[in-house]
Design a protein around this motif. Sequence first.
Motif, PDB file in Angstrom:
ATOM      1  N   PHE A   3       0.815  -1.214   0.000  1.00  0.00           N
ATOM      2  CA  PHE A   3       0.000   0.000   0.000  1.00  0.00           C
ATOM      3  C   PHE A   3       0.851   1.267   0.000  1.00  0.00           C
ATOM      4  O   PHE A   3       0.379   2.350   0.334  1.00  0.00           O
ATOM      5  N   GLY A   4       2.125   1.104  -0.408  1.00  0.00           N
ATOM      6  CA  GLY A   4       3.006   2.264  -0.428  1.00  0.00           C
ATOM      7  C   GLY A   4       2.526   3.362  -1.351  1.00  0.00           C
ATOM      8  O   GLY A   4       2.668   4.549  -1.039  1.00  0.00           O
ATOM      9  N   SER A   5       1.938   2.990  -2.483  1.00  0.00           N
ATOM     10  CA  SER A   5       1.461   4.003  -3.431  1.00  0.00           C
ATOM     11  C   SER A   5       0.049   4.484  -3.142  1.00  0.00           C
ATOM     12  O   SER A   5      -0.405   5.463  -3.731  1.00  0.00           O
ATOM     13  N   ALA A   6      -0.649   3.789  -2.256  1.00  0.00           N
ATOM     14  CA  ALA A   6      -2.034   4.180  -1.912  1.00  0.00           C
ATOM     15  C   ALA A   6      -2.246   3.993  -0.412  1.00  0.00           C
ATOM     16  O   ALA A   6      -2.990   3.108   0.025  1.00  0.00           O
ATOM     17  N   PRO A   7      -1.578   4.806   0.412  1.00  0.00           N
ATOM     18  CA  PRO A   7      -1.667   4.621   1.873  1.00  0.00           C
ATOM     19  C   PRO A   7      -3.058   4.865   2.443  1.00  0.00           C
ATOM     20  O   PRO A   7      -3.363   4.427   3.546  1.00  0.00           O
ATOM     21  N   GLU A   8      -3.913   5.564   1.669  1.00  0.00           N
ATOM     22  CA  GLU A   8      -5.266   5.850   2.166  1.00  0.00           C
ATOM     23  C   GLU A   8      -6.224   4.679   1.972  1.00  0.00           C
ATOM     24  O   GLU A   8      -7.394   4.732   2.393  1.00  0.00           O
ATOM     25  N   THR A   9      -5.777   3.604   1.335  1.00  0.00           N
ATOM     26  CA  THR A   9      -6.620   2.430   1.097  1.00  0.00           C
ATOM     27  C   THR A   9      -7.228   1.940   2.405  1.00  0.00           C
ATOM     28  O   THR A   9      -6.535   1.811   3.418  1.00  0.00           O
ATOM     29  N   ARG A  10      -8.516   1.618   2.371  1.00  0.00           N
ATOM     30  CA  ARG A  10      -9.203   1.165   3.578  1.00  0.00           C
ATOM     31  C   ARG A  10      -9.076  -0.345   3.729  1.00  0.00           C
ATOM     32  O   ARG A  10      -9.200  -1.103   2.756  1.00  0.00           O
ATOM     33  N   ILE A  11      -8.856  -0.766   4.964  1.00  0.00           N
ATOM     34  CA  ILE A  11      -8.723  -2.174   5.305  1.00  0.00           C
ATOM     35  C   ILE A  11      -9.796  -2.529   6.324  1.00  0.00           C
ATOM     36  O   ILE A  11     -10.042  -1.763   7.273  1.00  0.00           O
ATOM     37  N   ARG A  12     -10.439  -3.666   6.114  1.00  0.00           N
ATOM     38  CA  ARG A  12     -11.411  -4.158   7.106  1.00  0.00           C
ATOM     39  C   ARG A  12     -10.840  -5.421   7.753  1.00  0.00           C
ATOM     40  O   ARG A  12     -10.420  -6.351   7.056  1.00  0.00           O
ATOM     41  N   VAL A  13     -10.839  -5.439   9.082  1.00  0.00           N
ATOM     42  CA  VAL A  13     -10.359  -6.589   9.836  1.00  0.00           C
ATOM     43  C   VAL A  13     -11.495  -7.119  10.699  1.00  0.00           C
ATOM     44  O   VAL A  13     -12.124  -6.349  11.439  1.00  0.00           O
ATOM     45  N   SER A  14     -11.802  -8.401  10.568  1.00  0.00           N
ATOM     46  CA  SER A  14     -12.807  -9.019  11.439  1.00  0.00           C
ATOM     47  C   SER A  14     -12.171 -10.215  12.136  1.00  0.00           C
ATOM     48  O   SER A  14     -11.372 -10.945  11.547  1.00  0.00           O
ATOM     49  N   VAL A  15     -12.537 -10.382  13.404  1.00  0.00           N
ATOM     50  CA  VAL A  15     -11.998 -11.460  14.230  1.00  0.00           C
ATOM     51  C   VAL A  15     -13.167 -12.196  14.866  1.00  0.00           C
ATOM     52  O   VAL A  15     -14.086 -11.562  15.411  1.00  0.00           O
ATOM     53  N   THR A  16     -13.157 -13.516  14.794  1.00  0.00           N
ATOM     54  CA  THR A  16     -14.199 -14.335  15.406  1.00  0.00           C
ATOM     55  C   THR A  16     -13.553 -15.441  16.232  1.00  0.00           C
ATOM     56  O   THR A  16     -12.709 -16.175  15.726  1.00  0.00           O
ATOM     57  N   LEU A  17     -13.965 -15.519  17.493  1.00  0.00           N
ATOM     58  CA  LEU A  17     -13.506 -16.564  18.410  1.00  0.00           C
ATOM     59  C   LEU A  17     -14.696 -17.447  18.754  1.00  0.00           C
ATOM     60  O   LEU A  17     -15.770 -16.947  19.112  1.00  0.00           O
ATOM     61  N   ALA A  18     -14.542 -18.773  18.647  1.00  0.00           N
ATOM     62  CA  ALA A  18     -15.616 -19.716  18.992  1.00  0.00           C
ATOM     63  C   ALA A  18     -15.056 -20.768  19.940  1.00  0.00           C
ATOM     64  O   ALA A  18     -13.951 -21.278  19.734  1.00  0.00           O
ATOM     65  N   TRP A  19     -15.834 -21.094  20.952  1.00  0.00           N
ATOM     66  CA  TRP A  19     -15.437 -22.108  21.935  1.00  0.00           C
ATOM     67  C   TRP A  19     -16.696 -22.632  22.602  1.00  0.00           C
ATOM     68  O   TRP A  19     -17.795 -22.113  22.377  1.00  0.00           O
ATOM     69  N   ARG A  20     -16.586 -23.673  23.391  1.00  0.00           N
ATOM     70  CA  ARG A  20     -17.734 -24.237  24.104  1.00  0.00           C
ATOM     71  C   ARG A  20     -17.450 -24.254  25.605  1.00  0.00           C
ATOM     72  O   ARG A  20     -16.351 -24.602  26.033  1.00  0.00           O
ATOM     73  N   ALA A  21     -18.453 -23.848  26.365  1.00  0.00           N
ATOM     74  CA  ALA A  21     -18.279 -23.688  27.813  1.00  0.00           C
ATOM     75  C   ALA A  21     -18.912 -24.839  28.583  1.00  0.00           C
ATOM     76  O   ALA A  21     -19.975 -25.336  28.213  1.00  0.00           O
ATOM     77  N   LYS A  22     -18.255 -25.217  29.687  1.00  0.00           N
ATOM     78  CA  LYS A  22     -18.873 -26.107  30.667  1.00  0.00           C
ATOM     79  C   LYS A  22     -19.907 -25.269  31.409  1.00  0.00           C
ATOM     80  O   LYS A  22     -19.637 -24.125  31.782  1.00  0.00           O
ATOM     81  N   VAL A  23     -21.118 -25.821  31.610  1.00  0.00           N
ATOM     82  CA  VAL A  23     -22.218 -25.014  32.163  1.00  0.00           C
ATOM     83  C   VAL A  23     -22.804 -25.666  33.414  1.00  0.00           C
ATOM     84  O   VAL A  23     -22.627 -26.861  33.653  1.00  0.00           O
TER      85      VAL A  23
END
Length: 824
Positions: free
Chosen positions: A653-673
């Motif tokens: 992105f050196g020539s286009a530093p204004e480029t927009r980036i989207r970052v999504s993070v998803t964590l999945a796990w199962r709990a003892k209840v």
Amino acid sequence: MDAIRLIRFEDRARFGRPMPRDPGHLDRAPHAAALREQLTAIAAAHQQSLEARDPSLPTLPTGVAFLIDSALDSSQKPLLAGDDVPRKTWGVEVAEERADGTLLAFAPDPSATSLRAALAAWEGEERDAQGKAMPGTAKVPLVERFRRMNRATRMGDGLKELEVDPDALYLVDVELVAGEFSGDQGAGRRGAFAAYILAAGGTLVGDGRPLVADDYAAYRVRLSGRAIIDLVEHHPWVLFVDLPPEVERQGMDLCQLERGSMPQIRPRAPDGAVIGVIDGAMIPRHPLLEGGVEGLPHRSWLPATEAVTAPAEAAAHGTAVVSLASLGSLRDALLTNKDDVEAVGVCLARVLDECNLIPEELDLPRHLQGITNHLRDEARAQIISHSIASTRTFRRDRMSVWAERIDHVAYDDGRAGFLFIVSTGNLDGRGSPTLKQLQEWSLDPGFPAWLRDDRCRLRNPAQAINALTVGGYVPEAAAPFVQRERSGLEPVAKDGWPSPLTRTGLGYLGEIKPEVVEEAGNVYRDPSGTLVMKRLLTDVAVASSGVLTGGQLVRFETGTSFAAPRVAHLAARVLTALPQSSPDLVRALIVNSAQWPTEVKDRALAFRIYGYGVPRPERIFDVAGARSVITIEDRLPIGRVHYYRLPFPRHLFGSAPETRIRVSVTLAWRAKVRRSNKRYRGAMLEWEMAKRGESLEQLHGRFADLRGDAEDVDGGTSDPDAEGSGASPSENAAIGSWGWFVGSNLRKRGTVQKDWHEAAATSYGNALVLGVLAKPVWMKEAEAKKQGPIRYAMTICIEVIGTSVTLHEEIKEMVRVERVRARV
């Protein structure tokens, strides 16, 4: 009621608006000459076109259709409205005023003699005996130009995409200048048009009657391409021609589907993933089911019966659910993928009797462990589709046995476990709210506002925290032409809106539920405003259990029962593609792929209705270029933090530093209840990402400061809506914050936690650093040690917005190099 009544003290006439000004001084002779020349060209082109038309087609009525472009004022607004046109003096009929101000007009006289006379009178500034300008001349300077109507201006987008074959038959909707306002003339036009269709070898769909509105009449006809071209090129009364809405066309095609015209459905792959369906009876020899169900150990858990089959009506629900689990969308499988369709394996555990109810003798929660063990041990099924719900909403002050059993079975004592996919339950008028209440809400506050009411909450057991809960939405809203014609039905939900039958969150711990939504059908409204719950061919296509009696392959249904197996089908496809993956990774990939189906203004309501949105298969399977997806699977001991460093290719992105980036993070796990504890989860996981400019040491310190008390963990359980949504105040105020869309305060309440942000490419350093923390909730140290590490999975998606770059390939190579260095 001791209310104060106020009466008016004055009644005055409103000041009228001034008439629009003349669009500047016009040189009359050149302007009138240009307009006359345009009319001449329209008449000549029309006559030339008529002479070249197919002589075998029926005779057309006399007249020509053309467009009137208005002059614009200084703010670029049209000066001439449809009501301003002196129709009698000009000898024209204005049929439609489009959003851009263009007027569609019709002149019975192709030469437009009366309009030409008005142009001449304006050009010569003629006056009558009283010295007034001649009638109709005042509006001439407001006309910019006249244009002939043609194929492009009368064809809808769907029809434009086709290369119309003159000899092929098409089903089209035709709008005609023949509404109620036209009186007897409109009735005469409708009769003449129907005669034209029949003479052209076409047929009128339904009972032959059009849908007549005030200013137009709409016909649905089956007609040759030759006649359709004639309509859009020559017919003076035709306003618009297009294909019916896609969802309706598909429904009609599915209604006519026969065994001989079905695409080839390949049997399930022996090594492919299998879905366990907990539901009612099915028809195993159904052509749409047999490829997915043959050879699997189906079993009935009903007392006194071992059969997984039943009479057609009793097998309706189970057959429908199994067909969707096996094939996904029937519209896509049978109409889009016409050449080859591969069935997903489905193993049925029957728990509904011939009334499609759980019999009193069957304690389903007590049998869930045995059912899932059978499905896993005998059919290798780890994905469980569960489209059964109570008639009551869940209690927000205590977890039900049913939901707790789902959570317990899904957890599987910390082993590989199961992915339960459950439906939210329906607003079907049974139980609360009643159909009468829904009818009242349809008037006030209206839809979708009624979904805010607490009585529209999830039905038990959709609140299970270890399950993936699925609500309903409407991809494309339409009411079939025949129902609109005969009964005046209109859909309640619009395109991309939630289904009027869906139930909403939040969940037991105030977490985002449902996590995702899929197609669940619509509700309709008749002209009196009465809600109509009837299933129409614009709703969810499912396999018909009536195939054994009437031969019908497909029918149509509504409800979230038919949204859940669609998501289960996607989960099985993911597990087949990644056979060594855990149910946690499958859940993380599905939720990470989800997007809201329409633009939303109320974020809190959107989370409650849509969750994270509609799962998008292409966002899971089509990974390359500008979108990079990274997956993680690991086990984390309570009290420990795992850190991950993901290299970021800044050089792209050196020539286009204004480029927009989207970052999504998803964590999945199962709990003892544990139901007896108000905190419910024995332990919890949460994730954080290093902020802008934050060092690894600073991130270490932030994790060390995270508390583990109940209020911090669950955000309180008394009022899940109290916190609303969005980033927490501390995150919003923090220097270098990424501006997370959900915020940790809301996202950490669930066992699947997704969040995302957007930023300029220059905002990122050489790497993204994340940490995952496991901490106890009600667990004591000894029990935490006994439980062992908690399984979890993460999905991280980095995508460039609006630009094509080799982001995924660059990150993949950088990760490979770092792994090599780590080994050295």
